[in-house]
Enzyme design. Structure first.
Site, PDB file in Angstrom:
ATOM      1  N   ASP A 389      -0.503   1.424   1.518  1.00  0.00           N
ATOM      2  CA  ASP A 389      -0.836   0.123   2.387  1.00  0.00           C
ATOM      3  C   ASP A 389      -0.940   0.307   3.865  1.00  0.00           C
ATOM      4  O   ASP A 389      -1.779  -0.493   4.420  1.00  0.00           O
ATOM      5  CB  ASP A 389       0.400  -0.676   2.024  1.00  0.00           C
ATOM      6  CG  ASP A 389       0.515  -1.150   0.806  1.00  0.00           C
ATOM      7  OD1 ASP A 389      -0.177  -0.967  -0.102  1.00  0.00           O
ATOM      8  OD2 ASP A 389       1.597  -1.631   0.511  1.00  0.00           O
TER       9      ASP A 389
HETATM   10  P1  NAP Z   1       3.051   2.674  -0.434  1.00  0.00           P
HETATM   11  O1  NAP Z   1       2.047   1.407   0.123  1.00  0.00           O
HETATM   12  O2  NAP Z   1       4.313   2.040  -1.011  1.00  0.00           O
HETATM   13  O3  NAP Z   1       2.472   3.604  -1.257  1.00  0.00           O
HETATM   14  C1  NAP Z   1       2.974   4.810  -1.314  1.00  0.00           C
HETATM   15  C2  NAP Z   1       2.256   5.734  -2.105  1.00  0.00           C
HETATM   16  O4  NAP Z   1       2.705   7.097  -2.368  1.00  0.00           O
HETATM   17  C3  NAP Z   1       1.984   5.175  -3.543  1.00  0.00           C
HETATM   18  O5  NAP Z   1       0.815   4.713  -3.511  1.00  0.00           O
HETATM   19  C4  NAP Z   1       2.261   6.314  -4.433  1.00  0.00           C
HETATM   20  O6  NAP Z   1       1.027   6.604  -5.375  1.00  0.00           O
HETATM   21  C5  NAP Z   1       2.552   7.489  -3.515  1.00  0.00           C
HETATM   22  N1  NAP Z   1       3.517   8.560  -4.026  1.00  0.00           N
HETATM   23  C6  NAP Z   1       4.562   8.021  -4.799  1.00  0.00           C
HETATM   24  N2  NAP Z   1       5.068   9.114  -5.075  1.00  0.00           N
HETATM   25  C7  NAP Z   1       4.699  10.283  -4.824  1.00  0.00           C
HETATM   26  C8  NAP Z   1       4.702  11.639  -4.853  1.00  0.00           C
HETATM   27  N3  NAP Z   1       5.865  12.228  -5.486  1.00  0.00           N
HETATM   28  N4  NAP Z   1       3.579  12.223  -4.395  1.00  0.00           N
HETATM   29  C9  NAP Z   1       2.455  11.936  -3.714  1.00  0.00           C
HETATM   30  N5  NAP Z   1       2.343  10.470  -3.671  1.00  0.00           N
HETATM   31  C10 NAP Z   1       3.314   9.885  -4.057  1.00  0.00           C
HETATM   32  O7  NAP Z   1       3.682   3.281   1.055  1.00  0.00           O
HETATM   33  P2  NAP Z   1       3.364   3.113   2.354  1.00  0.00           P
HETATM   34  O8  NAP Z   1       2.084   3.363   2.897  1.00  0.00           O
HETATM   35  O9  NAP Z   1       4.488   3.898   3.278  1.00  0.00           O
HETATM   36  O10 NAP Z   1       3.575   1.506   2.985  1.00  0.00           O
HETATM   37  C11 NAP Z   1       4.883   0.853   2.961  1.00  0.00           C
HETATM   38  C12 NAP Z   1       4.966  -0.281   2.427  1.00  0.00           C
HETATM   39  O11 NAP Z   1       6.227  -0.672   2.242  1.00  0.00           O
HETATM   40  C13 NAP Z   1       4.225  -1.243   3.044  1.00  0.00           C
HETATM   41  O12 NAP Z   1       3.597  -2.328   2.143  1.00  0.00           O
HETATM   42  C14 NAP Z   1       5.226  -1.960   3.909  1.00  0.00           C
HETATM   43  O13 NAP Z   1       4.747  -3.356   4.303  1.00  0.00           O
HETATM   44  C15 NAP Z   1       6.451  -2.010   2.915  1.00  0.00           C
HETATM   45  N6  NAP Z   1       7.724  -2.311   3.367  1.00  0.00           N
HETATM   46  C16 NAP Z   1       8.264  -1.085   4.314  1.00  0.00           C
HETATM   47  C17 NAP Z   1       9.251  -1.754   5.076  1.00  0.00           C
HETATM   48  C18 NAP Z   1       9.670  -0.848   6.132  1.00  0.00           C
HETATM   49  O14 NAP Z   1      10.651  -1.056   6.841  1.00  0.00           O
HETATM   50  N7  NAP Z   1       9.401   0.525   6.259  1.00  0.00           N
HETATM   51  C19 NAP Z   1      10.293  -2.769   4.574  1.00  0.00           C
HETATM   52  C20 NAP Z   1       9.504  -3.495   3.667  1.00  0.00           C
HETATM   53  C21 NAP Z   1       8.479  -3.240   3.202  1.00  0.00           C
HETATM   54  P3  NAP Z   1       1.057   7.249  -6.669  1.00  0.00           P
HETATM   55  O15 NAP Z   1       2.072   6.425  -7.359  1.00  0.00           O
HETATM   56  O16 NAP Z   1      -0.341   7.255  -7.008  1.00  0.00           O
HETATM   57  O17 NAP Z   1       1.367   8.941  -6.364  1.00  0.00           O
END
Ligand code: NAP
Length: 464
Positions: A389
């Protein structure tokens, strides 16, 4: 004041100052460890000060509780992995809330008739918020753990009922201030807190639980602050206020970084229509550039500058050490390496910083969104390690996207984009990522850690 009283007051003052310095330290990665140590010393001093209180009748139960609590704390910290931090925090808040509420109940049963109006009001708030935090945090834990459905559970008039219960509880606290003897009203307030914790968290999607947990943290802080007023304890008033305000600020920062309003998180039922792993949009049939480790290695060998963008997948795969090792072998080849850290990458604020610090990555190489976003256009290769994301261009271009408006990295502007993830599945928001289908993007599918280790061998083997 007796000499012991002076020592107790002094210990509370020193503890309060240390708590403030702890929060100050926690506001930057460099100061975080020192901040934590100061907070721990502050807590120790506050506990020792409290144990000197003249009202303590026996130490046996207190010592038993301390050993039991410390044992559970040590076991939990060793046993729960970093990827489960939100669950762990929710679980601790649940017990913090319960402890506060039980102190409120005990104090009411012991002292009800002798309480001043102000203390009765504080006790009512403490019990209500404490029980609300208890059940609310357990619900958040259950949703994240998959024990309860992560989908928002909604029903007609839910906001109306929840607001009604909240207003009713506040009115009942008002009644209690004038009629302290009405124990049914007191226990009604406690029951309303328990019910509201469940009913307020059920309609919120599992995806928004980190924000909810942080908000419940602030309720627990307010409850502790109210306890401080009820018991006349300055250290509880100060630490509760610090906890309450920092939890609220953190929830607001998280909502802002996701470009969501607070009310949208709390009442928006975000992610209702999405099933795990199902993407929105019609991009699924598009072709993408699936690459091998050798292909990615060839790009890296021809690069002078590389930016790593870690995301939640790095935490899942525990790939932080492999990221550092790949960065080191690139640097040995004279490549300039930086790390781009998004404020909401992962599942808790600071998630990526903590993991990279664990792998001894130099803080100076970590850059915030605003400080690095212009660099992508001048960079040869970006390696996206399990982020999705936070690198989705739809957040900039597609007003119909649920993540539209969230600030994201301009990774698509760099010469080559290497994405390490296991599949073409979407990330946390369930939104398809157009970046994966762009001509300069290489998808190296597989577990991030395994792929990174293969890339390190590839660089070693291949020479220039
Ligand atoms: P993300 O959008 O959740 O994407 C994570 C990606 O990691 C997934 O597409 C997944 O794809 C991949 N993944 C999972 N396991 C893996 C592995 N073993 N090896 C390689 N890839 C792997 O993560 P992000 O880009 O960090 O974004 C964070 C999201 O969390 C945002 O939407 C944010 O708004 C939300 N959020 C964050 C917080 C905070 O405080 N950090 C709080 C609330 C919400 P595959 O399954 O294809 O591997």
């Amino acid at each position: 004041m007796t000499p012991t009283g002076v020592v107790v007051s002094l210990s509370y003052l020193v503890a309060s100052v240390l708590f403030i310095l702890c929060l100050r330290g926690l506001s930057s990665p460099e100061g975080a460890r020192r901040g934590l140590v100061l907070g721990e010393i502050g807590m120790l001093i506050a506990i020792v000060g409290t144990l000197l209180h003249k009202e303590i009748v026996t130490y046996e139960w207190i010592l038993g509780g301390m050993f039991l609590g410390s044992g559970i704390g040590i076991a939990i910290s060793g046993w729960i992995p970093m990827t489960k931090m939100p669950e762990r925090i929710a679980f601790s808040h649940a017990f913090g809330g319960l402890a506060t509420a039980l102190v409120g109940v005990a104090e009411y049963m012991r002292e009800a008739e002798h309480l001043t109006s102000f203390k009765m009001g504080a006790l009512g708030f403490e019990t209500f918020l404490g029980f609300l935090t208890f059940t609310g945090s357990l619900m958040a834990f259950g949703k994240l753990q998959g024990v309860i459905t992560g989908a928002p559970v909604t029903w007609r008039g839910q906001n109306f009922i929840n607001i009604g219960l909240f207003v009713g509880a506040i009115a009942a606290i008002g009644v209690l201030v004038f009629r302290r003897d009405l124990s049914q009203v007191f226990f009604g307030i406690a029951g309303t807190g328990l019910a509201l914790g469940i009913m307020a968290v059920l309609p919120i999607g599992g995806a928004d639980m980190p924000v909810v947990i942080s908000l419940l943290n602030s309720y627990a802080g307010l409850a502790a602050c109210a306890t401080g007023f009820a018991l006349g304890s300055q250290v509880l008033i100060i630490s509760g206020a610090l906890d309450g305000s920092s939890g609220l600020l953190l929830s607001m920062l998280m909502s802002k970084a996701m470009n969501r309003s607070f009310s949208n998180v709390l009442f928006g039922a975000f992610g209702t229509a999405l099933e795990p792993g199902k993407a929105t949009g019609a991009l699924v049939a598009k072709s993408y550039n699936e690459a091998t480790v050798e292909d990615a290695g060839a790009v890296l060998k021809a690069s002078q500058s590389v930016i790593f963008v870690p995301g939640y997948g790095m935490a899942v795969s525990q790939a932080q050490h492999a990221v550092r090792d790949l960065a080191a072998s690139l640097e040995r080849r004279g490549v300039e390496v930086k790390y781009a850290i998004h404020p909401v990458a992962g599942r808790m604020p600071g998630h990526m910083n903590v993991l990279l610090a664990e792998a001894n990555v130099d803080y100076e190489k970590l850059f915030d969104l605003d400080d690095i976003n212009d660099d992508f256009a001048r960079t040869d290769a970006v390696i996206i390690v399990g982020a999705n994301d936070v690198v989705n261009p739809a957040a900039k271009k597609d007003p119909s996207s649920p993540i539209y408006g969230m600030p994201v990295f301009n990774v698509e502007q760099s010469r080559s984009v290497i994405v390490l993830k296991r599949s073409m599945n979407p990330g946390f928001s369930g939104v398809e990522n157009e970046l994966f289908f762009q001509p300069n993007t290489m998808m190296v599918l597989g577990d991030a850690k395994k792929t990174l280790l293969s890339m390190i061998s590839e660089l070693k083997e291949g020479g220039h």
